[in-house]
Motif scaffolding. Structure first.
Motif, short mmCIF file in Angstrom:
data_model
loop_
_atom_site.label_atom_id
_atom_site.label_comp_id
_atom_site.label_asym_id
_atom_site.label_seq_id
_atom_site.Cartn_x
_atom_site.Cartn_y
_atom_site.Cartn_z
N ASP A 145 0.96 -1.68 -0.25
CA ASP A 145 -0.34 0.25 -0.13
C ASP A 145 0.92 1.71 -0.02
O ASP A 145 0.60 2.28 -0.71
N THR A 146 1.82 1.40 0.71
CA THR A 146 3.10 2.50 1.14
C THR A 146 3.30 2.80 -0.31
O THR A 146 3.64 3.69 -0.74
N PHE A 147 4.04 2.12 -1.07
CA PHE A 147 4.94 1.39 -2.44
C PHE A 147 3.88 2.18 -3.45
O PHE A 147 3.76 2.93 -4.33
N ALA A 148 2.70 1.68 -3.48
CA ALA A 148 1.56 1.67 -4.33
C ALA A 148 0.70 3.36 -3.98
O ALA A 148 0.66 3.98 -5.54
N ALA A 149 0.95 3.92 -3.63
CA ALA A 149 0.61 5.18 -2.91
C ALA A 149 1.80 6.05 -3.62
O ALA A 149 1.57 7.29 -3.52
N PHE A 150 2.92 5.83 -3.46
CA PHE A 150 3.83 6.97 -4.00
C PHE A 150 3.96 6.54 -5.60
O PHE A 150 3.68 7.45 -6.38
N GLY A 151 3.79 5.61 -5.93
CA GLY A 151 3.54 5.26 -7.07
C GLY A 151 2.50 5.79 -8.24
O GLY A 151 1.90 6.34 -9.71
N MET A 152 1.20 6.54 -6.80
CA MET A 152 0.12 6.43 -7.63
C MET A 152 0.25 8.25 -7.53
O MET A 152 -0.62 8.90 -8.47
N TYR A 153 0.94 8.85 -6.79
CA TYR A 153 0.74 10.60 -6.84
C TYR A 153 1.79 11.12 -7.62
O TYR A 153 1.72 11.87 -7.33
N GLY A 154 2.70 9.91 -7.10
CA GLY A 154 4.39 10.19 -8.05
C GLY A 154 4.13 11.39 -9.57
O GLY A 154 4.53 11.98 -10.27
N PHE A 155 3.13 10.00 -9.97
CA PHE A 155 2.56 10.32 -11.48
C PHE A 155 2.17 11.71 -12.00
O PHE A 155 2.28 12.14 -12.67
N VAL A 156 1.99 12.08 -11.32
CA VAL A 156 1.19 13.81 -11.15
C VAL A 156 2.75 14.06 -12.23
O VAL A 156 2.91 15.37 -11.92
N LEU A 157 3.66 13.95 -11.12
CA LEU A 157 5.18 14.65 -12.31
C LEU A 157 5.06 14.54 -13.87
O LEU A 157 5.82 15.39 -14.56
N VAL A 158 4.45 13.30 -14.28
CA VAL A 158 4.16 12.78 -15.51
C VAL A 158 3.91 14.41 -16.73
O VAL A 158 4.70 14.49 -17.72
N PRO A 159 2.71 14.48 -16.08
CA PRO A 159 2.36 15.69 -16.60
C PRO A 159 2.53 17.11 -16.07
O PRO A 159 2.86 17.56 -17.70
N VAL A 160 3.37 17.58 -15.67
CA VAL A 160 4.14 18.32 -14.98
C VAL A 160 5.60 18.24 -16.01
O VAL A 160 5.70 19.72 -16.80
N THR A 161 6.35 17.74 -16.21
CA THR A 161 7.73 17.00 -16.70
C THR A 161 6.71 17.20 -18.32
O THR A 161 7.60 18.25 -19.02
N TYR A 162 5.93 17.62 -18.56
CA TYR A 162 5.09 17.44 -20.42
C TYR A 162 5.01 18.41 -20.36
O TYR A 162 5.39 19.63 -21.58
N ILE A 163 4.11 19.41 -19.55
CA ILE A 163 4.14 20.56 -20.24
C ILE A 163 5.23 22.09 -20.08
O ILE A 163 5.19 22.76 -19.93
N ALA A 164 6.58 21.15 -18.42
CA ALA A 164 7.69 21.50 -18.04
C ALA A 164 7.97 23.30 -19.28
O ALA A 164 7.78 24.22 -19.44
N THR A 165 8.40 22.36 -20.18
CA THR A 165 9.24 22.95 -21.28
C THR A 165 8.42 23.94 -22.24
O THR A 165 8.42 24.40 -22.87
N ARG A 166 6.65 24.09 -21.87
CA ARG A 166 5.72 24.43 -23.22
C ARG A 166 5.73 26.21 -21.94
O ARG A 166 5.15 26.89 -22.32
N LEU A 167 5.74 25.93 -20.53
CA LEU A 167 4.94 26.55 -20.32
C LEU A 167 6.78 27.15 -19.24
O LEU A 167 6.16 28.71 -19.14
N TRP A 168 7.38 26.57 -19.03
CA TRP A 168 8.45 27.84 -18.30
C TRP A 168 9.86 27.01 -18.65
O TRP A 168 10.49 26.41 -18.03
N GLN A 169 9.99 27.03 -20.10
CA GLN A 169 11.28 27.17 -20.88
C GLN A 169 12.97 27.45 -20.61
O GLN A 169 12.00 28.81 -20.57
N ILE A 170 13.05 27.43 -20.00
CA ILE A 170 14.39 27.40 -18.43
C ILE A 170 15.76 27.49 -19.89
O ILE A 170 16.68 28.04 -20.42
N ARG A 171 16.15 26.44 -20.10
CA ARG A 171 17.60 25.65 -20.42
C ARG A 171 17.22 24.08 -21.60
O ARG A 171 17.82 24.21 -22.74
N HIS A 172 16.20 24.03 -20.65
CA HIS A 172 15.92 22.34 -21.43
C HIS A 172 15.20 23.20 -22.76
O HIS A 172 14.66 23.05 -22.48
#
Lengths: 232, 49
Positions: A145-172
């Motif tokens: 349950d503990t690890f699955a919670a991390f796997g579930m809530y950690g997924f929020v970073l996927v869309p953030v990573t995807y849109i990061a260069t579109r919204l806040w392009q710094i160097r990448h």
């Protein structure tokens, strides 16, 4: 012996090796004026497909984690375990190749102010935590349950990573495929496409082999318990 | 180091690392299968005694 996953992984790995060769020997060179290190730009044919594969693995991790919570199925748990390992392998490849390119092009391997770099690194660290954590903790519902919670809530970073260069392009660099500012040269697109297919096959092979591995671990644990009961 | 040499070293390192990872997955699978086989043999022997 079940070698389906292994065979698929070998096919994917061969495709990745072909991509490297094509990227180095066949893909056209980029403009010397546009890049400080034009040869290092060829790492792109490895970096982008490995990021793509890592995102697929993180998606599978999310599915495995959420299904573990709702269905409590062993299949979902095996998917969680296998995809966290596959995500770690491809995530590390992406981070490593990015550092190599950054060192050549920017003069520094990492930029701590760039959102894309840091959110992707956090995803890779999340899969590292899941892989190491599972190996150091006894298996049980609470641990899962503990690890699955991390796997579930950690997924929020996927869309953030995807849109990061579109919204806040710094160097990448921003997106280069099918954008309003044009797309890649066709030869470059072919190599990138072969890379994406190869890494997709590789990640499927890793997940299949990983799920089989987890099944074997469970079977071994079960047999060990039976053996201990008989010996006592 | 020239750009081409830098890229070759980087490429070899990356494909080598991925091949090593793949081999580790296969090796773990073989080790587990061998352990399972020996335990199953021990259990069936124990059962017949």
């Amino acid at each position: 012996m079940n070698i389906k996953g292994e065979a698929v992984a070998i096919v994917g790995l061969t495709g990745a090796a072909i991509t490297l060769w094509l990227g180095m020997m066949w893909a056209p060179s980029v403009s010397i004026a546009a890049f400080k290190a034009p040869e290092a730009q060829r790492i792109f044919y490895w970096h982008v497909p490995s990021a793509w594969a890592a995102m697929i693995a993180f998606g599978m991790l999310f599915v495995g984690s959420i299904m573990w919570f709702f269905k409590r199925s062993e299949w979902a748990w095996r998917l969680h375990v296998a995809s966290s390992e596959a995500g770690l392998a491809t995530g590390l490849m992406c981070v490593w190749s990015g550092c190599i390119w950054g060192a050549a092009e920017w003069g520094v391997p990492w930029d701590w102010t760039d959102i894309r770099l840091n959110t992707f690194a956090m995803l890779t660290l999340l899969s590292l935590y899941l892989v190491l954590g599972r190996r150091s903790q006894p298996d049980g519902v609470e641990t899962r349950d503990t690890f699955a919670a991390f796997g579930m809530y950690g997924f929020v970073l996927v869309p953030v990573t995807y849109i990061a260069t579109r919204l806040w392009q710094i160097r990448h660099p921003g997106p280069v495929v099918a954008t309003s500012e044009g797309s890649l040269n066709s030869d470059m697109s072919i190599v990138l496409f072969i890379g994406a297919i190869s890494f997709t096959v590789l990640i499927i092979g890793y997940v299949m082999a990983g799920m089989r591995l987890t099944e074997l671990e469970m079977r071994l644990e079960d047999l060990q318990n039976q053996y201990e009961e008989r010996v006592q | 180091m020239s750009g081409q040499t830098y890229l070759t070293v980087a490429y070899l390192g990356m494909i080598g690392a991925l091949a090593l990872w793949t081999w580790t997955v296969f090796a773990r699978s073989r080790t587990l299968e061998a352990k399972i086989e020996s335990l199953e043999k021990a259990l069936s022997k124990n059962e017949s005694e």
